[in-house]
Design an enzyme around this catalytic site. Structure first.
Site, mmCIF file in Angstrom:
data_model
loop_
_atom_site.group_PDB
_atom_site.id
_atom_site.type_symbol
_atom_site.label_atom_id
_atom_site.label_comp_id
_atom_site.label_asym_id
_atom_site.label_seq_id
_atom_site.Cartn_x
_atom_site.Cartn_y
_atom_site.Cartn_z
ATOM 1 N N CYS A 73 0.979 -1.240 -0.029
ATOM 2 C CA CYS A 73 -0.111 -0.026 -0.038
ATOM 3 C C CYS A 73 1.166 1.359 0.153
ATOM 4 C CB CYS A 73 -0.956 -0.004 1.025
ATOM 5 S SG CYS A 73 -1.786 1.522 1.692
ATOM 6 N N CYS A 182 -1.061 3.961 -6.130
ATOM 7 C CA CYS A 182 -2.018 3.240 -5.203
ATOM 8 C C CYS A 182 -2.137 2.139 -5.706
ATOM 9 C CB CYS A 182 -3.279 4.068 -5.191
ATOM 10 S SG CYS A 182 -4.355 3.185 -4.221
HETATM 11 N N1 DGL Z 1 -4.080 0.431 -1.776
HETATM 12 C C1 DGL Z 1 -3.507 1.687 -0.934
HETATM 13 C C2 DGL Z 1 -2.522 2.606 -1.690
HETATM 14 O O1 DGL Z 1 -1.724 2.070 -2.408
HETATM 15 C C3 DGL Z 1 -4.702 2.531 -0.080
HETATM 16 C C4 DGL Z 1 -5.936 2.949 -0.440
HETATM 17 C C5 DGL Z 1 -6.795 3.605 0.410
HETATM 18 O O2 DGL Z 1 -7.077 2.882 1.239
HETATM 19 O O3 DGL Z 1 -6.941 4.921 0.190
HETATM 20 O O4 DGL Z 1 -2.445 3.732 -1.386
#
Ligand code: DGL
Length: 237
Positions: A73, A182
């Protein structure tokens, strides 16, 4: 070393990273922690994000004895990684950051970075630009509030309306590459490409997978006898 590799994200986004790691390391076993209950991370304060992520890290280490933790993430990595490494110096962590280095190394001149509000505002993202951008390169940052959650909840209408807003914000600015900052965004590559035809989409998943392999080799932690099993944990259940 048959301990598992722990992978976490605020939901389904990190599966894009898991897929790449499994390709490189098919004889490892995995625990994938999808924290959909707390999605979206990217619209929370850094303190809230750290508290949530630390709890999951503790669970993966203390209850599940994971040998390495992948923060799959960008939001959690850009906001928590430094602190996590300070607080848990004995743990092997691998994080995920927007692939700004990849864009710069490939000599793209007009890169658009799409990420959550928290990732866009983070010091780590500024640092990545400072460390990699050459004078003849431009980087435009757009924070996509609501997009990760729309992907998590399969809300196609919302996804399209956010992408339309992004397109309007860009206007006539030339774009020759898009960094998907993301881990949820690679799940909608086709939709993104329908708004930005022929623009290469870059993400950091291969780099993360290689770093996981490098760390395991370095610390003598490779498992040659696993079969790529993934135990999925969903915080909503
Ligand atoms: N998938 C995550 C990222 O790479 C987080 C997305 C979220 O929960 O806002 O930032």
């Amino acid at each position: 070393m048959n301990q598992k590799i722990g992978i976490l994200d605020s939901g389904i986004g990190g599966t894009t990273i898991l897929k790449e790691i499994k390709k490189l390391l098919p004889t490892e076993d995995y625990i994938y922690y999808a924290d959909g209950k707390n999605n979206p991370y990217g619209e929370k304060t850094p303190e809230e994000i750290y508290k949530i992520v630390e709890e999951i890290v503790k669970f993966l280490i203390q209850e599940r004895n994971c040998k390495l933790i992948v923060i799959a993430c960008n939001t959690a990595t850009t906001r928590c990684m430094k602190k996590l490494k300070e607080h848990y110096p004995e743990i092997h962590f691998v994080g995920t950051v927007p692939a700004i280095k990849v864009a710069c190394d490939n000599n793209y001149k007009h890169t658009l970075v799409l990420a959550t509000p928290s990732t866009i505002d983070s010091e780590r993202t500024k640092e990545l630009i400072r460390d990699n951008k050459k004078d003849n390169q431009e980087i435009m940052l757009i924070s996509c509030e609501g997009l990760a959650n729309a992907i998590e909840t399969h809300n196609q209408e919302k996804i399209n309306s956010i992408l339309q807003q992004v397109k309007e914000k860009i206007g006539k600015t030339p774009i020759d590459s898009i960094v998907l900052g993301c881990t949820h965004y690679p799940l909608i590559k086709e939709q993104i490409n329908s708004f930005f035809p022929d623009v290469p989409l870059l993400d950091g998943s291969l780099g993360v997978a290689k770093e996981v392999r490098r760390q395991l080799e370095k610390h003598n932690l490779l498992n040659k006898k696993g079969n790529g099993n993934v135990e999925y944990i969903d915080s909503k259940e």
